[in-house]
Design an enzyme around this catalytic site. Structure first.
Site, PDB file in Angstrom:
ATOM      1  N   ASP A 290      -6.593 -17.364   2.740  1.00  0.00           N
ATOM      2  CA  ASP A 290      -6.239 -18.837   2.255  1.00  0.00           C
ATOM      3  C   ASP A 290      -6.711 -19.840   3.573  1.00  0.00           C
ATOM      4  O   ASP A 290      -5.851 -19.942   4.496  1.00  0.00           O
ATOM      5  CB  ASP A 290      -4.693 -19.223   2.046  1.00  0.00           C
ATOM      6  CG  ASP A 290      -4.300 -20.406   1.761  1.00  0.00           C
ATOM      7  OD1 ASP A 290      -5.233 -21.473   1.809  1.00  0.00           O
ATOM      8  OD2 ASP A 290      -2.982 -20.811   1.765  1.00  0.00           O
TER       9      ASP A 290
ATOM     10  N   THR B  59      -1.517 -15.833   0.263  1.00  0.00           N
ATOM     11  CA  THR B  59      -1.580 -16.961   1.015  1.00  0.00           C
ATOM     12  C   THR B  59      -1.493 -16.939   2.458  1.00  0.00           C
ATOM     13  O   THR B  59      -1.636 -17.995   3.066  1.00  0.00           O
ATOM     14  CB  THR B  59      -0.273 -17.855   0.411  1.00  0.00           C
ATOM     15  OG1 THR B  59      -0.112 -19.069   0.986  1.00  0.00           O
ATOM     16  CG2 THR B  59       0.937 -16.970   0.698  1.00  0.00           C
TER      17      THR B  59
ATOM     18  N   HIS C   7       0.889  -1.034  -0.019  1.00  0.00           N
ATOM     19  CA  HIS C   7      -0.052  -0.008   0.064  1.00  0.00           C
ATOM     20  C   HIS C   7       0.779   1.142   0.081  1.00  0.00           C
ATOM     21  O   HIS C   7       0.563   2.400  -0.276  1.00  0.00           O
ATOM     22  CB  HIS C   7      -1.018   0.157   1.292  1.00  0.00           C
ATOM     23  CG  HIS C   7      -2.255  -0.900   1.219  1.00  0.00           C
ATOM     24  ND1 HIS C   7      -3.293  -0.742   1.767  1.00  0.00           N
ATOM     25  CD2 HIS C   7      -2.173  -1.918   0.082  1.00  0.00           C
ATOM     26  CE1 HIS C   7      -4.385  -1.658   1.223  1.00  0.00           C
ATOM     27  NE2 HIS C   7      -3.786  -2.595   0.599  1.00  0.00           N
ATOM     28  N   ASP C   8       2.268   1.136   0.571  1.00  0.00           N
ATOM     29  CA  ASP C   8       3.028   2.367   0.455  1.00  0.00           C
ATOM     30  C   ASP C   8       3.396   2.553  -0.860  1.00  0.00           C
ATOM     31  O   ASP C   8       3.422   3.681  -1.348  1.00  0.00           O
ATOM     32  CB  ASP C   8       4.104   1.886   1.462  1.00  0.00           C
ATOM     33  CG  ASP C   8       5.026   3.158   1.548  1.00  0.00           C
ATOM     34  OD1 ASP C   8       4.745   4.344   1.358  1.00  0.00           O
ATOM     35  OD2 ASP C   8       6.364   2.977   1.320  1.00  0.00           O
TER      36      ASP C   8
END
Length: 336
Positions: free
Chosen positions: A252, A201, A73-74
């Site tokens: 997951d 995952t 997100h950065d």
């Protein structure tokens, strides 16, 4: 903790033989990043980050996924410059308030803990942006995933972009083409999209992020037909039509705390949790072939994931005299 730390150190010791990166040209920047950046100025930097990440994992198994998400997100907002860590101030509207981050982004306190330890060891030397990149790598390794050399030398931004965070980060309900377009804007391609999505995952997602798949995917009052009916029935038990927005579900369900290729195996069984996950298998021929490859060949997934993480970490970093080395990651230096 000792066991996790030993596993992490052993895995990282292998990166001396890694072909993934020796020196990386940063996308969108004139500067270069390289793994040996702190060898002279702060030789224990990587060891300190590794140790604190390992300790955090022992106490909070969710933390590795949170740290990976912070780095992602950065980098997707103004480049890998630690802008996501800044609190709101007189001149800054924090990216923490954006839709993708509000009530879900976490790990900020741990990054500050790492920063404090590094400031004690070598003041005003290691950037918060590099801490995010190292912590993401270490989080992957400690949960069983691949290792890679992390190019270093990023500097920290003096500002943030709330609008960038709202608009540039892929959303769970985005179409395949929208998500691919957002990746391409960052210099990433379809292969990067599929491999980096494999970070799901590990980690969790909130009911509110996939509820539409259970009840009203296309606005016709019907569930998503690309979601296993059996899996959907299980999800509805804890994610009702209303309420329970913040209830967490494993991305997951098979091996939720292990970095492996079960994420891709789930997609083939139509058991991807998010729409943005399952569309990798259902909406594009090339991405479907990659999902099938990674589901069959974990080594191929690990190799490409490492390459794509290096590539993502090279998005528009601040280098040279640009930006600053923050002393506290949540605020710019002139604020205190």
């Amino acid at each position: 903790m000792a066991k996790s730390l030993n596993i992490l150190i052993a895995a990282l010791s292998l990166i001396a033989f890694s072909p993934f990166c020796l020196c990386s040209k940063a996308y969108g920047s004139g500067g270069y990043l390289f793994p040996q950046f702190y060898d002279q100025s702060c030789p224990k930097a990587q060891e300190i980050v590794q140790s604190i990440v390992a300790k955090a994992f022992e106490h909070d198994p969710r933390m590795p996924a949170s740290l990976l998400r912070l780095h992602f997100h950065d980098c997707f907002v103004k480049g890998c410059d630690a802008s996501i860590l800044l609190d709101s101030s007189g001149t800054i509207i924090s990216e923490k308030r954006s839709n993708p981050n509000r009530n879900s982004a976490r790990g900020f306190e741990l990054i500050e803990e790492i920063k404090h330890a590094l400031e004690q060891e070598c003041p005003e030397t290691v950037s918060c942006a590099d801490i995010l990149a190292l912590a993401a790598r270490d989080s992957t390794v400690i949960t069983g995933g691949p290792s890679w050399e992390v190019p270093l030398g990023r500097r920290d931004a003096r500002g943030a972009s709330l609008s960038g965070s709202n608009n540039d980060i892929p959303a769970p309900n985005n179409t395949f083409q929208t998500i691919l377009t957002k990746f391409k804007r960052q210099g990433l391609d379809l292969v990067d999209l599929v491999s980096l999505s494999g970070s799901h995952t590990i980690g969790n997602s909130r009911c509110t992020s996939f509820r539409q798949r259970l009840y009203n995917q296309s606005g016709n009052g019907k569930p998503d037909m690309t979601l296993s009916q059996y899996y959907a029935t299980l999800l509805r038990q804890r994610c009702p039509r209303s309420g329970g927005d913040q209830t967490l579900f494993f991305l997951d369900f098979a091996t939720p705390f292990k970095f492996d290729n079960h994420y891709f195996k789930n997609l083939i069984m139509y058991k991807g949790l998010l729409s943005s996950d399952e569309i990798l298998f259902t909406k594009n021929k090339q991405s479907k072939e990659l999902v099938e490859l990674y589901a069959e060949n974990q080594e191929a997934f690990f190799e490409q994931f490492a390459k794509s993480m290096v590539k993502m970490g090279n998005i528009s970093p601040l280098t040279g005299a640009k930006g600053e080395i923050r002393r506290i990651c949540r605020r710019v230096n002139h604020a205190y």
